[in-house]
Design a protein around this motif. Structure first.
Motif, PDB file in Angstrom:
ATOM      1  N   GLY A   1     -25.158  -7.856 -18.439  1.00 33.54           N
ATOM      2  CA  GLY A   1     -24.650  -7.534 -17.105  1.00 33.54           C
ATOM      3  C   GLY A   1     -23.542  -6.516 -17.087  1.00 33.54           C
ATOM      4  N   ILE A   2     -23.335  -5.779 -18.173  1.00 29.74           N
ATOM      5  CA  ILE A   2     -22.314  -4.731 -18.203  1.00 29.74           C
ATOM      6  C   ILE A   2     -22.917  -3.464 -17.602  1.00 29.74           C
ATOM      7  CG2 ILE A   2     -20.739  -3.417 -19.648  1.00 29.74           C
ATOM      8  CD1 ILE A   2     -20.897  -5.625 -21.717  1.00 29.74           C
ATOM      9  N   ALA A   3     -22.390  -3.036 -16.478  1.00 26.86           N
ATOM     10  CA  ALA A   3     -22.951  -1.884 -15.769  1.00 26.86           C
ATOM     11  C   ALA A   3     -22.660  -0.596 -16.524  1.00 26.86           C
ATOM     12  CB  ALA A   3     -22.381  -1.806 -14.353  1.00 26.86           C
ATOM     13  N   PHE A   4     -23.627   0.311 -16.494  1.00 26.90           N
ATOM     14  CA  PHE A   4     -23.461   1.611 -17.118  1.00 26.90           C
ATOM     15  C   PHE A   4     -22.672   2.513 -16.171  1.00 26.90           C
ATOM     16  CE2 PHE A   4     -27.401   1.559 -20.098  1.00 26.90           C
ATOM     17  CZ  PHE A   4     -27.015   0.316 -20.559  1.00 26.90           C
ATOM     18  N   ASN A   5     -22.063   3.547 -16.741  1.00 23.01           N
ATOM     19  CA  ASN A   5     -21.389   4.548 -15.933  1.00 23.01           C
ATOM     20  C   ASN A   5     -21.582   5.907 -16.587  1.00 23.01           C
ATOM     21  OD1 ASN A   5     -19.149   4.900 -17.918  1.00 23.01           O
ATOM     22  ND2 ASN A   5     -18.621   2.814 -17.276  1.00 23.01           N
ATOM     23  N   ALA A   6     -20.895   6.903 -16.071  1.00 22.99           N
ATOM     24  CA  ALA A   6     -21.110   8.260 -16.558  1.00 22.99           C
ATOM     25  C   ALA A   6     -20.780   8.387 -18.042  1.00 22.99           C
ATOM     26  CB  ALA A   6     -20.271   9.248 -15.739  1.00 22.99           C
ATOM     27  N   ALA A   7     -19.723   7.731 -18.496  1.00 17.79           N
ATOM     28  CA  ALA A   7     -19.366   7.814 -19.915  1.00 17.79           C
ATOM     29  C   ALA A   7     -20.444   7.192 -20.794  1.00 17.79           C
ATOM     30  CB  ALA A   7     -18.017   7.134 -20.158  1.00 17.79           C
ATOM     31  N   THR A   8     -21.067   6.133 -20.305  1.00 17.23           N
ATOM     32  CA  THR A   8     -22.134   5.494 -21.079  1.00 17.23           C
ATOM     33  C   THR A   8     -23.313   6.427 -21.267  1.00 17.23           C
ATOM     34  OG1 THR A   8     -21.473   3.373 -20.129  1.00 17.23           O
ATOM     35  CG2 THR A   8     -23.614   3.467 -21.212  1.00 17.23           C
ATOM     36  N   THR A   9     -23.740   7.055 -20.192  1.00 23.41           N
ATOM     37  CA  THR A   9     -24.952   7.874 -20.255  1.00 23.41           C
ATOM     38  C   THR A   9     -24.693   9.249 -20.852  1.00 23.41           C
ATOM     39  OG1 THR A   9     -24.546   8.616 -17.980  1.00 23.41           O
ATOM     40  CG2 THR A   9     -25.936   6.684 -18.285  1.00 23.41           C
ATOM     41  N   GLN A  10     -23.483   9.779 -20.697  1.00 28.04           N
ATOM     42  CA  GLN A  10     -23.211  11.131 -21.135  1.00 28.04           C
ATOM     43  C   GLN A  10     -22.655  11.201 -22.558  1.00 28.04           C
ATOM     44  OE1 GLN A  10     -23.493  14.178 -19.432  1.00 28.04           O
ATOM     45  NE2 GLN A  10     -24.487  13.229 -17.691  1.00 28.04           N
ATOM     46  N   VAL A  11     -21.961  10.151 -22.990  1.00 36.22           N
ATOM     47  CA  VAL A  11     -21.208  10.246 -24.252  1.00 36.22           C
ATOM     48  C   VAL A  11     -21.719   9.276 -25.306  1.00 36.22           C
ATOM     49  CG1 VAL A  11     -18.917  10.017 -25.284  1.00 36.22           C
ATOM     50  CG2 VAL A  11     -19.157  11.004 -23.003  1.00 36.22           C
ATOM     51  N   LEU A  12     -21.922   8.016 -24.923  1.00 33.21           N
ATOM     52  CA  LEU A  12     -22.164   6.966 -25.907  1.00 33.21           C
ATOM     53  C   LEU A  12     -23.378   7.209 -26.802  1.00 33.21           C
ATOM     54  CD1 LEU A  12     -21.023   4.398 -26.982  1.00 33.21           C
ATOM     55  CD2 LEU A  12     -22.267   3.120 -25.240  1.00 33.21           C
ATOM     56  N   PRO A  13     -24.520   7.707 -26.299  1.00 32.55           N
ATOM     57  CA  PRO A  13     -25.654   7.922 -27.212  1.00 32.55           C
ATOM     58  C   PRO A  13     -25.328   8.856 -28.366  1.00 32.55           C
ATOM     59  CG  PRO A  13     -26.386   8.012 -24.933  1.00 32.55           C
ATOM     60  CD  PRO A  13     -24.895   7.979 -24.898  1.00 32.55           C
ATOM     61  N   PHE A  14     -24.534   9.886 -28.116  1.00 33.90           N
ATOM     62  CA  PHE A  14     -24.220  10.856 -29.164  1.00 33.90           C
ATOM     63  C   PHE A  14     -23.097  10.347 -30.070  1.00 33.90           C
ATOM     64  CE2 PHE A  14     -25.511  13.062 -25.265  1.00 33.90           C
ATOM     65  CZ  PHE A  14     -26.701  13.613 -25.706  1.00 33.90           C
ATOM     66  N   LEU A  15     -22.105   9.695 -29.487  1.00 32.05           N
ATOM     67  CA  LEU A  15     -21.023   9.139 -30.294  1.00 32.05           C
ATOM     68  C   LEU A  15     -21.544   8.059 -31.227  1.00 32.05           C
ATOM     69  CD1 LEU A  15     -17.986   9.000 -30.872  1.00 32.05           C
ATOM     70  CD2 LEU A  15     -17.781   7.367 -28.986  1.00 32.05           C
ATOM     71  N   ALA A  16     -22.376   7.172 -30.719  1.00 29.51           N
ATOM     72  CA  ALA A  16     -22.929   6.112 -31.560  1.00 29.51           C
ATOM     73  C   ALA A  16     -23.837   6.673 -32.637  1.00 29.51           C
ATOM     74  CB  ALA A  16     -23.690   5.112 -30.689  1.00 29.51           C
ATOM     75  N   LEU A  17     -24.559   7.734 -32.336  1.00 23.05           N
ATOM     76  CA  LEU A  17     -25.412   8.361 -33.349  1.00 23.05           C
ATOM     77  C   LEU A  17     -24.576   8.880 -34.506  1.00 23.05           C
ATOM     78  CD1 LEU A  17     -28.130   9.561 -34.321  1.00 23.05           C
ATOM     79  CD2 LEU A  17     -27.608  11.572 -32.929  1.00 23.05           C
ATOM     80  N   GLY A  18     -23.503   9.609 -34.205  1.00 23.37           N
ATOM     81  CA  GLY A  18     -22.661  10.136 -35.272  1.00 23.37           C
ATOM     82  C   GLY A  18     -22.027   9.050 -36.118  1.00 23.37           C
ATOM     83  N   ILE A  19     -21.560   7.969 -35.461  1.00 22.33           N
ATOM     84  CA  ILE A  19     -20.920   6.878 -36.200  1.00 22.33           C
ATOM     85  C   ILE A  19     -21.938   6.148 -37.067  1.00 22.33           C
ATOM     86  CG2 ILE A  19     -19.762   4.666 -35.935  1.00 22.33           C
ATOM     87  CD1 ILE A  19     -18.398   5.756 -33.475  1.00 22.33           C
ATOM     88  N   GLY A  20     -23.122   5.900 -36.526  1.00 21.28           N
ATOM     89  CA  GLY A  20     -24.128   5.152 -37.272  1.00 21.28           C
ATOM     90  C   GLY A  20     -24.672   5.900 -38.464  1.00 21.28           C
ATOM     91  N   VAL A  21     -24.872   7.209 -38.323  1.00 19.17           N
ATOM     92  CA  VAL A  21     -25.439   7.990 -39.420  1.00 19.17           C
ATOM     93  C   VAL A  21     -24.453   8.102 -40.575  1.00 19.17           C
ATOM     94  CG1 VAL A  21     -26.327  10.283 -40.038  1.00 19.17           C
ATOM     95  CG2 VAL A  21     -27.024   9.203 -37.909  1.00 19.17           C
TER      96      VAL A  21
END
Length: 1187
Positions: A474-494
């Motif tokens: 139930g955590i709502a998404f916002n602009a930071a989630t859709t614009q930033v998190l996919p790329f930030l998480a990719l860099g951290i995970g790799v």
């Protein structure tokens, strides 16, 4: 354990004790921490072996679980409501908003649409008839829009906000007034007759042309209608509002206009008006008393002469007010125009949206043919279109129009929150390419291209599953989630993918095949857990900041990092195990269905002597017989060994630290090249580019250069200067987020916001008074509260000629007016004790009000007519008449009520006044209910920076707090308090989060590594030798994975640079890129230098327990072991003759690993402990064979 022979001249057959009897032992009192860490690593080892044993099952179940979580994205909700994103639930502002909505509803206020005109040339004056003429054309074009819906036609005149339409008993006159009543448009054109052109209402009377505001003289119209209807009350209403001749009595911008009325002051002279003089002091709507538009609302960039007279301005602004859906519904409810369509509030909202969307359709059509720029690629439902407004402007016009609407911000947030599929796909494809290319090798046995591809895809699935889990929670998404998190998480995970892959290829020689994955997790699992848990703690601590958008982003980031951690630690080792199986089966990398060409190679090396008595360093197994001298240092139990020149160990010329670092050959080609180059000096060797890698660069070039004395001095000076510059920059940090940062630069919306911020930094706010106290007996406190609020620096003062624009002042002044009329009528005899028919309308109103007693049993008392006053000498309304008089004022002075913006709740009852009706029912006036909500409107100005907002908010809160001490419950309301209130304590929350984060991160490191030193100095304490040696070896081990991790993070962030929003580029891409680069420099440059200077002693020491009586030799020079025999040996040295088996063994086929022969002792230099590192500390049992 048997005691070894004393350290004397030993027989040639003597060999050092076996590994079991001569382990690495801890120095000092660190045995317990090392044992606990070894236990933790043993668990990781068992986990890795179990994953390798069931790699197929683990991979399948892992993908199934992550895929199921990723399906949660289907129920994801993207939040774009600014209140939900910015206001903390349960906060003071949240409670105040809830109270306002509870009393007034969700949408009780009007919406505004603004039009700003600025010159194309900087500093040009717009106070000219030509510039105002262009403004008129733009405003007219923007307002001539109609839509057809539900079989009805809707135009601006029907949906605009109208202030205080009076109630008239004559139905025909009432309908005519309703059609003619003007919209509220705040425009500089209202100073001129041309302002009437923006009013679209019209009415028809027999024998007259259509009545419009361009030809309407209210005074003349009332005279013409006087014989046909009783309009005395309406006439008095217009006189009180100071309507006069309305627009026809104002000068014409262009007096040569054929429709310029004869009553215009410059109609006959045909002279253009002095625009600056006419606009000085502001303009008025059709009512001079209640509709005064101050200069600051109309003009921007004003300049005045020394006497304060307006000379010039650089911007013009017009504001159109529209009804809210609720107001539109209430306005047409029960009307004959909507009785057949099932009128509802939802339909009212649909009408407003359809009318606003019509603007966009016209905008797009006009944009195709005229000047246009980059704009948002979505329907801005309520944007006053720039292209539409520019339709009437010439192509070579010196002016430009900027348009906006109050609801455009919602549309911008919708665009801001949309996921850019192209950037997401492009970013992940770029990361796939990088991972594949960097992990491919010429040697098929070392190549891991498929592992890189699988790792990036696994991280992508983990990111999707983490976001899906957030949606399920139930955590709502916002602009930071859709614009930033996919790329930030990719860099951290790799990052962790590269770390595990590097460790997997650098397993110690002799590691059994079935233990490879366990060995990999044992060596790197602690680091992966440390970084992942630290990231999660950091994001969880960021959730302490009381901004819902940031809190949601932080929680989502922490959950995504947790999913990445689970994928890397549980699923990715299964991928490595499958790749190991591929290598063991001699299959090609990536194209694993094909056999490797390397599998057909057969290498045979015959035993032979090495020329020149030189033993090459870097070969895995050597056999030689040498005579050595060893000395044991009694204090630290170090062993220093000196070898004679009979068998010199010569490092390769390209390896300056090769005498100190153990670096086994990476492939068969490397091994053969070294052997041939040493024995025959042959030119037949592998290409340098094939052998070069980041570890080789760190060992042979970077570390020797960095660890020189002058290099250390330069590094310390540069980083000291950087620290000083950073501390100074920290003092310049300002709070705040400009609205222009969340709007794409170069668009018309950005141009409007920039112009508005520069020229019209005004904010409408209100001082809300709540229920819970007696308004009638708290009038003095209410007046004091208004005075304190008005004295704030940011509040725009009311002109001296105008009364304060509040309901309490308007109400009191109205009572004073009717009291004066009553006194005149009573003195002249027109009003007597028993009749008011001959008196004026105002006198009759006062007569009825003075009779009221407030007693339900005896509501009227005629003896009070001359013994009481409606307002006492102190300017306070009689408390017993307060709520009865409120009912009369609301019903009799609609223009004053609308101008006050009181928004009473509960609303006072309607009451119609008829002075000729003196029956008991008409004399009994219903009292209004006690007020629970009312407000005083204000304008805030000069708010440019966050500090200005904070100062204004603190002043407003202080005024409300003082009023609270007097019993008045009040709070400020408006966008500054909604969006800038959080900055009052933002720095406090930020510092709290940082402090807790630092403490938690240190505790996590200490708990995982069980040593506070190790919590700060990872990878340095388990290596032996001098500080320079250990720092260099730590660099060699970490340079490649750290660099690859940094590059992968930068690649993930690179996609943020393509965003259209400055907010993403400035606050995420730039900040995270700088932090990544600084972290890379600190980890690979500053930290090794500090360790080489101030590093703690090693945790473990490689030693042979020889005779404790042997004394210590002088400390070796920096660099560790010294090769060669000094001319004379100190007496403290004992001669040792030892035999070391040196043999060249061809490497096994790819993926095949064997144990060293049991009859040959295994020897490694001192620095080999760093290669095995903590694995030598592990208490592990044999790993079961892979089934």
């Amino acid at each position: 354990m048997a005691r070894p022979p004393p350290l004397q001249e030993l027989p040639p057959g003597y060999t050092p004790p076996a590994r079991a009897t001569s382990p690495q032992i801890p120095a000092g009192s660190l045995k317990a921490p090392l044992w606990l860490r070894a236990y933790f690593q043993g668990l990781l080892f068992s986990l890795g072996c179990g994953i390798q044993r069931h790699c197929g099952k683990v991979l399948f179940l892992g993908l199934l679980a992550f895929g199921a979580l990723a399906l949660g994205l289907r129920v994801a909700i993207v939040e774009t409501d600014l209140e939900q994103l910015w206001v903390e639930v349960g906060s003071r502002v949240s409670q105040e908003l809830h109270y306002t909505k509870e009393k007034l509803g969700e949408e009780a206020a009007y919406t505004s649409q603004m039009l700003i005109q600025t010159p194309r040339q900087e500093g040009e004056n717009v106070l000219t008839p030509e510039a105002l003429g262009l403004h008129l054309q733009a405003a007219l074009t923007a307002s001539k829009v109609q839509v057809s819906l539900y079989g009805k036609s809707w135009d601006l005149n029907k949906i605009c906000y109208k202030s205080g339409i009076p109630l008239i008993e004559n139905g025909m006159i009432e309908r005519m007034i309703e059609k003619l009543f003007p919209c509220v448009i705040l425009t500089p054109l209202d100073c001129f007759w041309e302002g009437a052109k923006l009013q679209g209402g019209s009415a028809y009377l027999p024998g007259r042309p259509d009545i419009q505001w361009t030809n309407l003289d209210p005074e003349q119209l009332l005279e013409e209608l006087g014989p046909f209807a009783s309009l005395e009350g309406f006439r008095e209403l217009l006189d009180k509002a100071q309507v006069g001749q309305a627009y026809v009595g104002r000068p014409c911008l262009h007096p040569d206009d054929l429709h310029c009325p004869p009553s215009a002051p410059n109609h006959h002279s045909k002279q253009a008006p002095n625009v600056a003089q006419e606009l000085s002091g502001g303009c008025h709507g059709f009512s001079h008393k209640f509709m005064h538009w101050q200069e600051e609302l109309l003009l921007g960039g004003m300049a005045r002469d020394p006497q304060g007279q307006l000379l010039r301005a650089e911007a013009l602004q017009s504001t159109f007010l529209l009804m809210s859906p609720r107001q539109l519904y209430e306005h047409f409810r029960g009307d004959y125009q909507t009785h057949d369509i099932g009128w509802s509030e939802e339909q009212a909202g649909t009408v407003l949206q359809a009318w606003q969307r019509r603007f966009v359709q016209v905008s797009v059509r006009m944009g195709k043919g005229g000047a246009r720029g980059c704009s948002l690629l979505l329907p801005l439902r309520s944007t006053l279109s720039l292209q539409l407004a520019q339709e009437a402007l010439p192509q070579n016009s010196s002016q430009q129009i900027h348009a906006f609407s109050s609801t455009t911000l919602d549309d911008i947030l919708h665009a801001f929150s949309e996921v850019s599929a192209a950037r997401v796909v492009g970013g992940y494809l770029l990361m796939l390419a990088y991972a594949c290319v960097t992990m491919l090798r010429w040697d098929c046995a070392q190549s891991q291209g498929a592992v890189g591809l699988a790792g990036v895809l696994l991280v992508a699935l983990a990111v999707a599953s983490g976001l899906g889990l957030c949606a399920l929670l139930g955590i709502a998404f916002n602009a930071a989630t859709t614009q930033v998190l996919p790329f930030l998480a990719l860099g951290i995970g790799v990052d962790d993918i590269f770390l595990l892959a590097h460790a997997f290829t650098e397993a110690p020689p002799g590691t059994p095949l079935q233990e490879r994955t366990g060995e990999c997790l044992q060596r790197t699992g602690t680091s992966v857990a440390l970084t992942s848990i630290s990231h999660m703690v950091a994001f969880f601590m960021a959730a302490l900041v009381p901004i819902p958008a940031l809190r949601a982003f932080s929680l989502q980031a922490a959950i995504v990092v947790g999913c990445n951690f689970a994928a890397v630690m549980l699923v990715f080792p299964a991928v490595l195990s499958l790749d190991l199986h591929r290598r063991h089966c001699q299959r090609l990398d990536v194209l694993c269905c094909f056999s490797s060409p390397c599998s057909a190679r057969v290498i045979q090396i015959l035993p032979q002597e090495l020329g020149d008595g030189t033993v090459p360093v870097g070969i895995a197994h050597l056999t030689a017989t040498v005579q050595a001298f060893a000395h044991c240092e009694a204090g630290s139990q170090h062993v220093v060994t000196i070898l004679p020149p009979r068998a010199r160990l010569v490092p390769p010329p390209s390896d300056p630290l090769g005498s100190e670092l153990f670096s086994p050959g990476g492939s068969t080609r490397d091994l053969l090249g070294q052997e041939e180059g040493t024995r025959q000096k042959a030119t037949c060797s592998s290409l340098p580019c094939a052998r070069w890698n980041l570890a080789h660069f760190a060992r042979s070039q970077f570390a020797p250069l960095l660890l020189q004395s002058h290099s250390k001095a330069i590094v310390l000076v540069l980083f000291g200067a950087l620290l000083g510059l950073s501390l100074y920059g920290a003092t310049l940090v300002q709070d705040g987020l400009a609205l222009t940062d969340v709007v794409p630069r170069g668009t018309k919306e950005h141009a409007f916001l920039s112009a508005q911020l520069r020229y019209f930094s005004l904010y409408e706010v209100a001082l809300v008074t709540q229920g819970g106290f007696d308004y009638a007996h708290s009038q003095r406190a209410l007046f004091d509260l208004h005075q304190r609020f008005s004295s704030l620096k940011a509040v725009l003062p009311t002109p001296a000629t105008q009364a304060p624009r509040t309901w309490l002042h308007y109400y009191r002044n109205w009572l004073l007016g009717i009291q004066a009329a009553f006194d005149q009528d009573w003195a002249s005899g027109r009003i007597s004790r028993h009749s008011c028919r001959n008196g004026s309308e105002d006198g009759a109103l006062a007569y009825k009000l003075l009779l009221q007693t407030g007693d339900a049993q005896e509501p009227l008392d005629f003896s009070q007519l001359t013994t009481r006053k409606l307002v006492d000498k102190e300017g306070l309304i009689a408390p017993e008449l307060f709520y009865v008089g409120l009912t009369m004022w609301v019903s009799s002075d609609p223009l004053g009520l609308a101008a006050s913006q009181a928004n009473f709740y509960p609303p006072p009852p309607e009451w119609l006044h008829d002075k000729y009706d003196t029956t008991g029912e008409n004399l009994r006036i219903p009292a209004a209910q006690p007020l629970e909500f009312a407000q005083f409107p204000f304008l805030l100005r000069g708010l440019q920076k966050t500090a200005d907002f904070v100062e204004a908010i603190e002043g407003a809160r202080a005024a409300c707090a003082e009023a609270g001490q007097a019993g008045v419950r009040a709070y400020p309301s408006g966008s500054p308090f909604l969006f800038w209130e959080q900055y009052l304590g933002l720095r406090r929350y930020f510092l709290l989060a940082i402090c807790i984060l630092l403490v938690c991160t240190f505790l996590v490191c200490a708990l995982l590594l069980l040593n506070p030193w190790t919590a700060g100095l990872i990878g340095f304490l388990t290596t032996q030798g001098s500080r320079n040696l250990r720092a260099a070896h730590a660099l060699e081990r970490t340079f490649a994975p750290v660099t690859d991790g940094a590059v992968s993070t930068l690649l993930g962030l690179l996609m943020l640079a393509g965003s259209n929003f400055d907010f993403i580029i400035r606050y995420f891409f730039v900040v995270l890129t700088v932090l990544t680069l600084l972290g890379l420099l600190h980890g690979l440059v500053l930290l090794p230098v500090l360790l080489s200077i101030l590093g703690p002693p090693p945790e473990v020491v490689q030693m042979y327990k020889e005779s404790p009586e042997v004394l210590s030799p002088p400390a070796p020079r920096e660099g560790g072991l010294r090769w060669g025999l000094p001319p004379t040996l100190p007496q403290s040295f004992a001669r040792v003759t030892t035999s070391m088996t040196v043999a060249l063994h061809p490497p096994p086929l790819p993926g095949a690993y064997i144990h060293p022969a049991s009859d040959e002792p295994t020897w490694s230099p001192v620095a080999t402990s760093a290669a095995s590192g903590s694995s030598n500390l592990s208490s592990r049992g044999p790993c079961p064979a892979t089934g």
